[in-house]
Design a protein around this motif. Structure first.
Motif, PDB file in Angstrom:
ATOM      1  N   VAL A  30       0.845  -1.200   0.000  1.00 16.07           N
ATOM      2  CA  VAL A  30       0.000   0.000   0.000  1.00 16.07           C
ATOM      3  C   VAL A  30       0.878   1.248   0.000  1.00 16.07           C
ATOM      4  O   VAL A  30       0.663   2.174  -0.788  1.00 16.07           O
ATOM      5  N   ALA A  31       1.870   1.275   0.869  1.00 13.21           N
ATOM      6  CA  ALA A  31       2.761   2.442   0.950  1.00 13.21           C
ATOM      7  C   ALA A  31       3.555   2.622  -0.336  1.00 13.21           C
ATOM      8  O   ALA A  31       3.706   3.746  -0.831  1.00 13.21           O
ATOM      9  N   ALA A  32       4.047   1.526  -0.899  1.00 14.03           N
ATOM     10  CA  ALA A  32       4.832   1.610  -2.131  1.00 14.03           C
ATOM     11  C   ALA A  32       3.980   2.123  -3.295  1.00 14.03           C
ATOM     12  O   ALA A  32       4.410   3.000  -4.058  1.00 14.03           O
ATOM     13  N   VAL A  33       2.779   1.604  -3.428  1.00 15.77           N
ATOM     14  CA  VAL A  33       1.891   2.047  -4.506  1.00 15.77           C
ATOM     15  C   VAL A  33       1.495   3.501  -4.291  1.00 15.77           C
ATOM     16  O   VAL A  33       1.439   4.285  -5.244  1.00 15.77           O
ATOM     17  N   ASP A  34       1.250   3.893  -3.049  1.00 18.47           N
ATOM     18  CA  ASP A  34       0.916   5.286  -2.746  1.00 18.47           C
ATOM     19  C   ASP A  34       2.050   6.215  -3.162  1.00 18.47           C
ATOM     20  O   ASP A  34       1.814   7.277  -3.747  1.00 18.47           O
ATOM     21  N   GLN A  35       3.286   5.817  -2.883  1.00 22.41           N
ATOM     22  CA  GLN A  35       4.438   6.635  -3.270  1.00 22.41           C
ATOM     23  C   GLN A  35       4.556   6.738  -4.790  1.00 22.41           C
ATOM     24  O   GLN A  35       4.859   7.803  -5.329  1.00 22.41           O
ATOM     25  N   HIS A  36       4.312   5.634  -5.481  1.00 22.96           N
ATOM     26  CA  HIS A  36       4.369   5.659  -6.947  1.00 22.96           C
ATOM     27  C   HIS A  36       3.235   6.509  -7.526  1.00 22.96           C
ATOM     28  O   HIS A  36       3.448   7.241  -8.497  1.00 22.96           O
ATOM     29  N   ALA A  37       2.044   6.419  -6.935  1.00 26.18           N
ATOM     30  CA  ALA A  37       0.927   7.246  -7.403  1.00 26.18           C
ATOM     31  C   ALA A  37       1.256   8.723  -7.221  1.00 26.18           C
ATOM     32  O   ALA A  37       0.986   9.542  -8.112  1.00 26.18           O
ATOM     33  N   ALA A  38       1.853   9.063  -6.095  1.00 23.04           N
ATOM     34  CA  ALA A  38       2.247  10.456  -5.849  1.00 23.04           C
ATOM     35  C   ALA A  38       3.300  10.906  -6.862  1.00 23.04           C
ATOM     36  O   ALA A  38       3.246  12.040  -7.359  1.00 23.04           O
ATOM     37  N   ALA A  39       4.239  10.022  -7.187  1.00 26.71           N
ATOM     38  CA  ALA A  39       5.273  10.370  -8.173  1.00 26.71           C
ATOM     39  C   ALA A  39       4.667  10.599  -9.547  1.00 26.71           C
ATOM     40  O   ALA A  39       5.081  11.515 -10.274  1.00 26.71           O
ATOM     41  N   VAL A  40       3.694   9.786  -9.928  1.00 29.65           N
ATOM     42  CA  VAL A  40       3.021   9.977 -11.214  1.00 29.65           C
ATOM     43  C   VAL A  40       2.293  11.318 -11.209  1.00 29.65           C
ATOM     44  O   VAL A  40       2.399  12.095 -12.162  1.00 29.65           O
ATOM     45  N   CYS A  41       1.566  11.604 -10.135  1.00 26.81           N
ATOM     46  CA  CYS A  41       0.861  12.892 -10.042  1.00 26.81           C
ATOM     47  C   CYS A  41       1.834  14.055 -10.094  1.00 26.81           C
ATOM     48  O   CYS A  41       1.571  15.053 -10.779  1.00 26.81           O
ATOM     49  N   VAL A  56      -5.434  14.595 -11.744  1.00 27.82           N
ATOM     50  CA  VAL A  56      -4.811  14.040 -12.936  1.00 27.82           C
ATOM     51  C   VAL A  56      -5.913  13.720 -13.922  1.00 27.82           C
ATOM     52  O   VAL A  56      -6.913  13.101 -13.570  1.00 27.82           O
ATOM     53  N   GLY A  57      -5.729  14.142 -15.160  1.00 26.65           N
ATOM     54  CA  GLY A  57      -6.722  13.872 -16.197  1.00 26.65           C
ATOM     55  C   GLY A  57      -6.462  12.556 -16.902  1.00 26.65           C
ATOM     56  O   GLY A  57      -5.349  12.030 -16.904  1.00 26.65           O
ATOM     57  N   ARG A  58      -7.513  12.040 -17.496  1.00 25.79           N
ATOM     58  CA  ARG A  58      -7.420  10.749 -18.181  1.00 25.79           C
ATOM     59  C   ARG A  58      -6.447  10.810 -19.358  1.00 25.79           C
ATOM     60  O   ARG A  58      -5.643   9.900 -19.544  1.00 25.79           O
ATOM     61  N   GLU A  59      -6.511  11.865 -20.129  1.00 21.03           N
ATOM     62  CA  GLU A  59      -5.640  11.967 -21.302  1.00 21.03           C
ATOM     63  C   GLU A  59      -4.165  12.047 -20.905  1.00 21.03           C
ATOM     64  O   GLU A  59      -3.315  11.383 -21.495  1.00 21.03           O
ATOM     65  N   GLU A  60      -3.868  12.842 -19.881  1.00 16.98           N
ATOM     66  CA  GLU A  60      -2.481  12.961 -19.420  1.00 16.98           C
ATOM     67  C   GLU A  60      -1.966  11.626 -18.871  1.00 16.98           C
ATOM     68  O   GLU A  60      -0.825  11.240 -19.134  1.00 16.98           O
ATOM     69  N   LEU A  61      -2.818  10.932 -18.132  1.00 20.11           N
ATOM     70  CA  LEU A  61      -2.405   9.640 -17.581  1.00 20.11           C
ATOM     71  C   LEU A  61      -2.220   8.606 -18.689  1.00 20.11           C
ATOM     72  O   LEU A  61      -1.272   7.822 -18.648  1.00 20.11           O
ATOM     73  N   ALA A  62      -3.075   8.634 -19.694  1.00 21.70           N
ATOM     74  CA  ALA A  62      -2.927   7.715 -20.826  1.00 21.70           C
ATOM     75  C   ALA A  62      -1.623   7.986 -21.573  1.00 21.70           C
ATOM     76  O   ALA A  62      -0.906   7.050 -21.957  1.00 21.70           O
ATOM     77  N   LEU A  96      -4.828   4.863  -9.483  1.00 23.07           N
ATOM     78  CA  LEU A  96      -5.281   6.211  -9.830  1.00 23.07           C
ATOM     79  C   LEU A  96      -6.502   6.164 -10.750  1.00 23.07           C
ATOM     80  O   LEU A  96      -7.463   6.918 -10.553  1.00 23.07           O
ATOM     81  N   VAL A  97      -6.474   5.295 -11.737  1.00 24.90           N
ATOM     82  CA  VAL A  97      -7.599   5.167 -12.654  1.00 24.90           C
ATOM     83  C   VAL A  97      -8.858   4.803 -11.878  1.00 24.90           C
ATOM     84  O   VAL A  97      -9.923   5.387 -12.088  1.00 24.90           O
ATOM     85  N   ARG A  98      -8.726   3.854 -10.967  1.00 29.39           N
ATOM     86  CA  ARG A  98      -9.890   3.428 -10.176  1.00 29.39           C
ATOM     87  C   ARG A  98     -10.363   4.541  -9.243  1.00 29.39           C
ATOM     88  O   ARG A  98     -11.547   4.866  -9.190  1.00 29.39           O
ATOM     89  N   GLU A  99      -9.433   5.146  -8.499  1.00 26.85           N
ATOM     90  CA  GLU A  99      -9.803   6.155  -7.514  1.00 26.85           C
ATOM     91  C   GLU A  99     -10.378   7.418  -8.157  1.00 26.85           C
ATOM     92  O   GLU A  99     -11.255   8.054  -7.594  1.00 26.85           O
ATOM     93  N   LEU A 100      -9.874   7.774  -9.323  1.00 28.07           N
ATOM     94  CA  LEU A 100     -10.330   8.988  -9.996  1.00 28.07           C
ATOM     95  C   LEU A 100     -11.444   8.700 -11.006  1.00 28.07           C
ATOM     96  O   LEU A 100     -11.899   9.614 -11.693  1.00 28.07           O
TER      97      LEU A 100
END
Length: 108
Positions: A30-41, A56-62, A96-100
């Motif tokens: 959970v902590a590792a994925v949270d850190q990676h999600a923050a880095a992507v954002c 974060v928008g869908r197009e930017e994430l894609a 991120l896709v799921r949460e957003l």
């Protein structure tokens, strides 16, 4: 962008959504994925001042996913059984896709 089978977010969710179920068995995940999600954002949306959360928008994430998976292809990456940098990053994108709710947004 629609959610056709060729959509990179659809592909990531289809592949990495099952890894989210591992959260209840591996608290460190959970902590590792949270850190990676923050880095992507952080990579996609510069830090903002004020109380509004970054979004974060869908197009930017894609676009991010396309670039990241292209790089993985160029390096001949193979998904391991466990978790490495790439699987954590792609699991974070899935989270991120799921949460957003990015796959359902504006779906026709």
């Amino acid at each position: 962008m629609n959610d056709s089978p060729g959509c990179p977010l659809t592909d990531v969710v289809a592949t990495y959504l099952p890894r989210l179920s591992e959260f209840s068995f591996e608290p460190g995940l959970v902590a590792a994925v949270d850190q990676h999600a923050a880095a992507v954002c952080d990579a996609l949306v510069p830090a903002q001042r004020g109380p509004e959360p970054r979004s974060v928008g869908r197009e930017e994430l894609a676009d991010y996913v396309l670039g990241f998976t292209d790089w993985l292809s160029e390096t001949d990456w193979v998904e391991p059984v466990g978790h490495d940098f790439a699987t954590l990053r792609l699991t974070a994108v899935c989270w991120l896709v799921r949460e957003l709710d990015l796959l359902d947004k504006d779906a026709a």
